[in-house]
Design a protein around this motif. Sequence first.
Motif, mmCIF file in Angstrom:
data_model
loop_
_atom_site.group_PDB
_atom_site.id
_atom_site.type_symbol
_atom_site.label_atom_id
_atom_site.label_comp_id
_atom_site.label_asym_id
_atom_site.label_seq_id
_atom_site.Cartn_x
_atom_site.Cartn_y
_atom_site.Cartn_z
ATOM 1 N N TYR A 32 5.635 -9.905 -22.693
ATOM 2 C CA TYR A 32 6.039 -10.821 -21.655
ATOM 3 C C TYR A 32 5.558 -12.170 -22.003
ATOM 4 O O TYR A 32 4.316 -12.328 -22.233
ATOM 5 N N MET A 34 5.656 -16.356 -20.932
ATOM 6 C CA MET A 34 5.911 -17.289 -19.929
ATOM 7 C C MET A 34 5.838 -18.742 -20.405
ATOM 8 O O MET A 34 4.812 -19.068 -21.351
ATOM 9 N N TYR A 49 10.272 -17.351 -17.730
ATOM 10 C CA TYR A 49 9.494 -16.058 -18.526
ATOM 11 C C TYR A 49 10.817 -15.175 -19.316
ATOM 12 O O TYR A 49 11.755 -15.109 -19.037
ATOM 13 N N SER A 92 1.676 -11.638 -21.667
ATOM 14 C CA SER A 92 0.929 -10.457 -20.761
ATOM 15 C C SER A 92 1.470 -9.240 -21.479
ATOM 16 O O SER A 92 2.481 -9.180 -21.972
ATOM 17 N N SER A 94 2.163 -6.391 -19.677
ATOM 18 C CA SER A 94 2.948 -5.718 -18.856
ATOM 19 C C SER A 94 3.476 -6.547 -17.836
ATOM 20 O O SER A 94 2.961 -7.760 -17.770
ATOM 21 N N ASN A 95 4.127 -6.068 -16.757
ATOM 22 C CA ASN A 95 5.014 -7.110 -15.943
ATOM 23 C C ASN A 95 3.856 -7.307 -14.600
ATOM 24 O O ASN A 95 4.215 -8.124 -13.872
ATOM 25 N N LEU A 99 -2.754 -12.577 -17.214
ATOM 26 C CA LEU A 99 -2.082 -13.485 -18.040
ATOM 27 C C LEU A 99 -2.935 -14.137 -19.280
ATOM 28 O O LEU A 99 -3.992 -14.256 -18.703
ATOM 29 N N TYR B 35 -8.996 -17.034 -11.473
ATOM 30 C CA TYR B 35 -8.986 -17.663 -12.699
ATOM 31 C C TYR B 35 -9.778 -18.802 -12.864
ATOM 32 O O TYR B 35 -10.159 -19.558 -11.728
ATOM 33 N N PRO B 43 -6.195 -21.234 -18.136
ATOM 34 C CA PRO B 43 -6.993 -20.525 -17.108
ATOM 35 C C PRO B 43 -7.254 -19.072 -17.669
ATOM 36 O O PRO B 43 -6.614 -18.708 -18.809
ATOM 37 N N LEU B 45 -8.728 -15.033 -16.617
ATOM 38 C CA LEU B 45 -8.954 -14.105 -15.582
ATOM 39 C C LEU B 45 -10.348 -13.967 -15.321
ATOM 40 O O LEU B 45 -10.965 -13.614 -16.268
ATOM 41 N N GLN B 99 6.784 -7.365 -7.967
ATOM 42 C CA GLN B 99 7.360 -8.412 -8.203
ATOM 43 C C GLN B 99 6.800 -9.059 -9.576
ATOM 44 O O GLN B 99 7.717 -9.870 -10.435
ATOM 45 N N GLY B 100 5.736 -8.654 -10.070
ATOM 46 C CA GLY B 100 5.087 -8.958 -11.383
ATOM 47 C C GLY B 100 5.125 -10.401 -11.725
ATOM 48 O O GLY B 100 4.802 -11.273 -10.612
ATOM 49 N N ILE B 101 5.351 -10.630 -12.911
ATOM 50 C CA ILE B 101 5.315 -12.190 -13.189
ATOM 51 C C ILE B 101 5.989 -13.279 -12.427
ATOM 52 O O ILE B 101 5.624 -14.511 -12.301
ATOM 53 N N ASN B 102 7.253 -12.775 -12.265
ATOM 54 C CA ASN B 102 8.015 -13.623 -11.538
ATOM 55 C C ASN B 102 7.413 -14.195 -10.018
ATOM 56 O O ASN B 102 7.892 -15.090 -9.407
ATOM 57 N N TYR B 104 4.296 -14.329 -9.397
ATOM 58 C CA TYR B 104 2.875 -14.977 -9.496
ATOM 59 C C TYR B 104 2.938 -16.374 -8.916
ATOM 60 O O TYR B 104 3.424 -17.252 -9.553
#
Lengths: 111, 115
Positions: A32, A34, A49, A92, A94-95, A99, B35, B43, B45, B99-102, B104
Amino acid sequence: QKEVEQDPGPLSVPEGAIVSLNCTYSNSAFQYFMWYRQYSRKGPELLMYTYSSGNKEDGRFTAQVDKSSKYISLFIRDSQPSDSATYLCAMSLSNDYKLSFGAGTTVTVRA
Amino acid sequence: EAGVVQSPRYKIIEKKQPVAFWCNPISGHNTLYWYRQNLGQGPELLIRYENEEAVDDSQLPKDRFSAERLKGVDSTLKIQPAELGDSAVYLCASSLPGQGINGYTFGSGTRLTVV
């Protein structure tokens, strides 16, 4: 060597110009990709993304991913002063995982 | 919707003093991240929570940093004692499972200066 390298900038362009931002990475397991925009004194906000390789377009923004070259790009067409910000690439495995960010490129669009 | 709320926005402390940061995630977001963003860097983690459980704290410097998320909602990140190198922006983010990355969402961060 960092896992994600981003062109350092800063970039200063006139209003209406095309802005080109780039990142390279070393971990071929990234799936992934972004782009985040970060205004001064604010947290990053997701712009776009992409999953795996290919292109994605959203209005004036186009994201490109080339997994064979481990290279991603973001293009901003018809740039506006409101686009002035720091742009961060992130990747990333995975989803729903952590990050890995690039260092960011600060863009200034001059009116 | 208020978004991810962090406080304080700014903090200046002397080295060797303790400091704590607070994060209130978006309502219903079970996953919470802390982060750290050093000046001119992206950033990185520190820790990730799923509800009350810290599922990834491998990057948290455990000799001086601690975190907790009681009742799976608000979270606190603490540094004791602070060092000059801890000066950075500490960002909290949250997301919904699936939802994952979308989904965040980051807060505006706490800017820490250690003098």
